[in-house]
Write an enzyme that holds these catalytic residues in place. Structure first.
Site, PDB file in Angstrom:
ATOM      1  N   GLY A  15       0.815  -1.211   0.000  1.00  0.00           N
ATOM      2  CA  GLY A  15       0.000   0.000   0.000  1.00  0.00           C
ATOM      3  C   GLY A  15       0.847   1.258   0.000  1.00  0.00           C
ATOM      4  O   GLY A  15       0.675   2.149  -0.853  1.00  0.00           O
ATOM      5  N   LEU A  16       1.760   1.332   0.942  1.00  0.00           N
ATOM      6  CA  LEU A  16       2.617   2.518   1.039  1.00  0.00           C
ATOM      7  C   LEU A  16       3.591   2.586  -0.137  1.00  0.00           C
ATOM      8  O   LEU A  16       3.851   3.669  -0.692  1.00  0.00           O
ATOM      9  CB  LEU A  16       3.362   2.446   2.377  1.00  0.00           C
ATOM     10  CG  LEU A  16       4.104   3.644   2.889  1.00  0.00           C
ATOM     11  CD1 LEU A  16       3.282   4.907   2.797  1.00  0.00           C
ATOM     12  CD2 LEU A  16       4.522   3.396   4.345  1.00  0.00           C
ATOM     13  N   ASP A  35      10.025  -6.269  -4.432  1.00  0.00           N
ATOM     14  CA  ASP A  35       8.963  -6.854  -3.604  1.00  0.00           C
ATOM     15  C   ASP A  35       8.970  -8.369  -3.826  1.00  0.00           C
ATOM     16  O   ASP A  35       9.496  -8.871  -4.824  1.00  0.00           O
ATOM     17  CB  ASP A  35       7.579  -6.272  -3.954  1.00  0.00           C
ATOM     18  CG  ASP A  35       6.594  -6.397  -2.802  1.00  0.00           C
ATOM     19  OD1 ASP A  35       6.344  -5.377  -2.121  1.00  0.00           O
ATOM     20  OD2 ASP A  35       6.086  -7.517  -2.557  1.00  0.00           O
ATOM     21  N   GLY A  71       8.093  -6.093   4.246  1.00  0.00           N
ATOM     22  CA  GLY A  71       7.970  -6.925   5.433  1.00  0.00           C
ATOM     23  C   GLY A  71       6.518  -7.178   5.753  1.00  0.00           C
ATOM     24  O   GLY A  71       5.606  -6.704   5.061  1.00  0.00           O
ATOM     25  N   ASN A 110       4.474   2.911  14.790  1.00  0.00           N
ATOM     26  CA  ASN A 110       3.967   3.296  16.125  1.00  0.00           C
ATOM     27  C   ASN A 110       3.815   2.070  17.027  1.00  0.00           C
ATOM     28  O   ASN A 110       3.811   2.211  18.252  1.00  0.00           O
ATOM     29  CB  ASN A 110       2.645   4.055  15.974  1.00  0.00           C
ATOM     30  CG  ASN A 110       1.494   3.181  15.513  1.00  0.00           C
ATOM     31  OD1 ASN A 110       0.803   2.581  16.330  1.00  0.00           O
ATOM     32  ND2 ASN A 110       1.271   3.092  14.212  1.00  0.00           N
ATOM     33  N   TYR A 143       4.884  -8.131  15.757  1.00  0.00           N
ATOM     34  CA  TYR A 143       5.147  -7.166  14.677  1.00  0.00           C
ATOM     35  C   TYR A 143       5.847  -5.910  15.226  1.00  0.00           C
ATOM     36  O   TYR A 143       6.895  -5.493  14.714  1.00  0.00           O
ATOM     37  CB  TYR A 143       3.805  -6.809  13.997  1.00  0.00           C
ATOM     38  CG  TYR A 143       3.849  -5.569  13.153  1.00  0.00           C
ATOM     39  CD1 TYR A 143       4.630  -5.523  12.004  1.00  0.00           C
ATOM     40  CD2 TYR A 143       3.109  -4.428  13.498  1.00  0.00           C
ATOM     41  CE1 TYR A 143       4.677  -4.371  11.230  1.00  0.00           C
ATOM     42  CE2 TYR A 143       3.151  -3.291  12.728  1.00  0.00           C
ATOM     43  CZ  TYR A 143       3.946  -3.264  11.598  1.00  0.00           C
ATOM     44  OH  TYR A 143       4.004  -2.124  10.833  1.00  0.00           O
TER      45      TYR A 143
HETATM   46  P1  NAI Z   1       1.935  -3.753   2.954  1.00  0.00           P
HETATM   47  O1  NAI Z   1       1.686  -5.021   3.696  1.00  0.00           O
HETATM   48  O2  NAI Z   1       0.874  -3.226   2.073  1.00  0.00           O
HETATM   49  O3  NAI Z   1       3.270  -3.897   2.101  1.00  0.00           O
HETATM   50  C1  NAI Z   1       4.381  -4.639   2.506  1.00  0.00           C
HETATM   51  C2  NAI Z   1       5.044  -5.221   1.280  1.00  0.00           C
HETATM   52  O4  NAI Z   1       6.196  -5.961   1.691  1.00  0.00           O
HETATM   53  C3  NAI Z   1       4.120  -6.202   0.522  1.00  0.00           C
HETATM   54  O5  NAI Z   1       3.994  -5.784  -0.829  1.00  0.00           O
HETATM   55  C4  NAI Z   1       4.816  -7.534   0.647  1.00  0.00           C
HETATM   56  O6  NAI Z   1       4.689  -8.357  -0.515  1.00  0.00           O
HETATM   57  C5  NAI Z   1       6.262  -7.129   0.883  1.00  0.00           C
HETATM   58  N1  NAI Z   1       6.988  -8.164   1.605  1.00  0.00           N
HETATM   59  C6  NAI Z   1       6.579  -8.841   2.711  1.00  0.00           C
HETATM   60  N2  NAI Z   1       7.514  -9.737   3.062  1.00  0.00           N
HETATM   61  C7  NAI Z   1       8.525  -9.613   2.173  1.00  0.00           C
HETATM   62  C8  NAI Z   1       9.764 -10.270   2.017  1.00  0.00           C
HETATM   63  N3  NAI Z   1      10.153 -11.260   2.840  1.00  0.00           N
HETATM   64  N4  NAI Z   1      10.567  -9.900   0.996  1.00  0.00           N
HETATM   65  C9  NAI Z   1      10.183  -8.924   0.137  1.00  0.00           C
HETATM   66  N5  NAI Z   1       9.015  -8.256   0.240  1.00  0.00           N
HETATM   67  C10 NAI Z   1       8.202  -8.607   1.246  1.00  0.00           C
HETATM   68  O7  NAI Z   1       2.343  -2.682   4.068  1.00  0.00           O
HETATM   69  P2  NAI Z   1       2.315  -1.090   3.951  1.00  0.00           P
HETATM   70  O8  NAI Z   1       1.119  -0.589   4.602  1.00  0.00           O
HETATM   71  O9  NAI Z   1       2.621  -0.709   2.562  1.00  0.00           O
HETATM   72  O10 NAI Z   1       3.554  -0.723   4.898  1.00  0.00           O
HETATM   73  C11 NAI Z   1       4.861  -0.616   4.377  1.00  0.00           C
HETATM   74  C12 NAI Z   1       5.846  -0.641   5.537  1.00  0.00           C
HETATM   75  O11 NAI Z   1       5.574   0.441   6.407  1.00  0.00           O
HETATM   76  C13 NAI Z   1       5.784  -1.895   6.375  1.00  0.00           C
HETATM   77  O12 NAI Z   1       7.096  -2.222   6.809  1.00  0.00           O
HETATM   78  C14 NAI Z   1       4.935  -1.504   7.552  1.00  0.00           C
HETATM   79  O13 NAI Z   1       5.259  -2.267   8.692  1.00  0.00           O
HETATM   80  C15 NAI Z   1       5.319  -0.046   7.717  1.00  0.00           C
HETATM   81  N6  NAI Z   1       4.248   0.731   8.308  1.00  0.00           N
HETATM   82  C16 NAI Z   1       3.153   1.064   7.585  1.00  0.00           C
HETATM   83  C17 NAI Z   1       2.141   1.827   8.125  1.00  0.00           C
HETATM   84  C18 NAI Z   1       0.983   2.282   7.319  1.00  0.00           C
HETATM   85  O14 NAI Z   1       0.184   3.049   7.845  1.00  0.00           O
HETATM   86  N7  NAI Z   1       0.825   1.873   6.062  1.00  0.00           N
HETATM   87  C19 NAI Z   1       2.193   2.240   9.538  1.00  0.00           C
HETATM   88  C20 NAI Z   1       3.401   1.844  10.223  1.00  0.00           C
HETATM   89  C21 NAI Z   1       4.384   1.130   9.609  1.00  0.00           C
HETATM   90  C1  15L Z   2       0.985  -0.291  11.143  1.00  0.00           C
HETATM   91  O1  15L Z   2       2.117  -0.475  11.575  1.00  0.00           O
HETATM   92  C2  15L Z   2       0.423  -1.107  10.045  1.00  0.00           C
HETATM   93  O2  15L Z   2       1.415  -1.584   9.155  1.00  0.00           O
HETATM   94  C3  15L Z   2      -0.652  -0.371   9.274  1.00  0.00           C
HETATM   95  O3  15L Z   2      -1.325  -1.302   8.454  1.00  0.00           O
HETATM   96  C4  15L Z   2      -1.638   0.331  10.202  1.00  0.00           C
HETATM   97  O4  15L Z   2      -2.371  -0.623  10.879  1.00  0.00           O
HETATM   98  C5  15L Z   2      -0.897   1.232  11.174  1.00  0.00           C
HETATM   99  O5  15L Z   2       0.182   0.575  11.812  1.00  0.00           O
HETATM  100  C6  15L Z   2      -1.779   1.806  12.287  1.00  0.00           C
HETATM  101  O6  15L Z   2      -1.365   1.797  13.434  1.00  0.00           O
HETATM  102  O7  15L Z   2      -2.859   2.296  11.969  1.00  0.00           O
END
Ligand code: NAI
Ligand code: 15L
Length: 274
Positions: A15-16, A35, A71, A110, A143
């Protein structure tokens, strides 16, 4: 450090990652995408698992900096978190060290401090009531624990090897806030891109930890370290407040899922579906 131009974006299919693929080129970056999953319309994106050391080493070769988003982004059994978030992040840092990459922006969360009680008081909070960046880590999930490890890993690679990291404890980065809690922790995608750009270009960051959010009226934490990088958030979740509060009600101090920074992750975390 010269301004980075070629940036590896891990987790680019997420997503991000998808949001940043669209927003970061306007700041002048050429993105190399990685990815686990292929990305529609991006045949050059590297499809690799962070567990694959050789693939990760090849992926980082020749880039100027890395934004590490890949991740597991929700709660999961420890063994899955261990492979993707702990070993995977170690593999990335080790590959970056071997290839001489000087700057990483790490997507912390967070949830590394999710069991911190949320500050309570009138909106906007008094600046003294905001959660400081050096509040003790209190992960709310395996996590969140992996993000806490990532911050320690980043500190270690700075102290031991002089590799710089900005760890961004992201709140909720989605196109719009969708819950009352998110009114406090939301980071608009445009502000996210501004913050990542600041984290890539600020001088002498060593290992700097910042909260990642917009300038929300209902902010819970202190953005001083983020602003010290040159980040100037432009957005505020407040225009969404009336509708969300009408639909969901105000946060209830008696509800455990409303009592901590991590929201429902402390009691009923969403589970990684794969
Ligand atoms: P997401 O779950 O949509 O994207 C994560 C991506 O990492 C996925 O496309 C997945 O295929 C890839 N991935 C997972 N395991 C993998 C591996 N072993 N090797 C290679 N790629 C792998 O998550 P999102 O929302 O895009 O978040 C991105 C990052 O930001 C994450 O690390 C998440 O923990 C962190 N984050 C996101 C927040 C948010 O509000 N979207 C809030 C706090 C942290
Ligand atoms: C995260 O760390 C998650 O990756 C994201 O999907 C949201 O749930 C976010 O925190 C949140 O706290 O809203």
């Amino acid at each position: 450090m010269p301004a980075p131009r070629i940036v590896l974006l891990t987790g680019a299919a997420g997503g991000l990652g998808s949001l940043m693929q669209n927003l970061l080129p306007a700041f002048g970056y050429e993105l190399r995408l990685l990815d686990l999953r292929p990305i529609d319309g991006e045949p050059d994106a590297i499809v690799a698992d962070l567990a694959d050391k050789d693939a990760v080493r090849e992926a980082v070769r020749g880039v100027d900096a890395i934004i590490h988003l890949a991740g597991i982004s929700l709660e999961a059994p420890f063994e899955k978190i261990l492979s993707a978030n702990i070993v995977g992040t170690y593999n990335l840092y080790e590959a970056a060290r071997e290839e001489g990459i000087e700057r990483i922006v790490f997507a912390s969360s967070n949830h590394a401090v999710g069991f911190t009680p949320r500050p309570q008081g009138d909106t906007p909070l008094d600046p003294d009531a905001l959660i400081p960046i050096d509040t003790p880590r209190r992960p709310d999930t395996f996590y969140g624990l992996s993000k806490s490890f990532g911050e320690d890993l980043a500190q270690f690679y700075w102290d031991k090897h002089g590799m710089e990291t900005v760890s961004v404890r992201i709140g909720s980065c989605f196109p719009e806030p969708t819950s009352v809690r998110m009114l406090s922790v939301w980071m608009s995608p445009a502000d996210g891109a501004r913050l990542f750009h600041a984290a890539l270009t600020a001088e002498n960051v060593g290992h700097t930890v910042v909260y990642g959010s917009s300038a929300n009226t209902r902010l819970w934490w202190d953005l001083t370290t983020a602003r010290s990088l040159g980040y100037e958030p432009q957005d505020d979740s407040e225009p969404y407040a009336e509708k969300l509060i009408a639909e969901q009600g105000e946060l209830d101090p008696e509800n455990v899922a409303h009592a901590y920074l991590g929201g429902h992750f402390v009691s009923d975390p969403p589970i990684w579906p794969y």
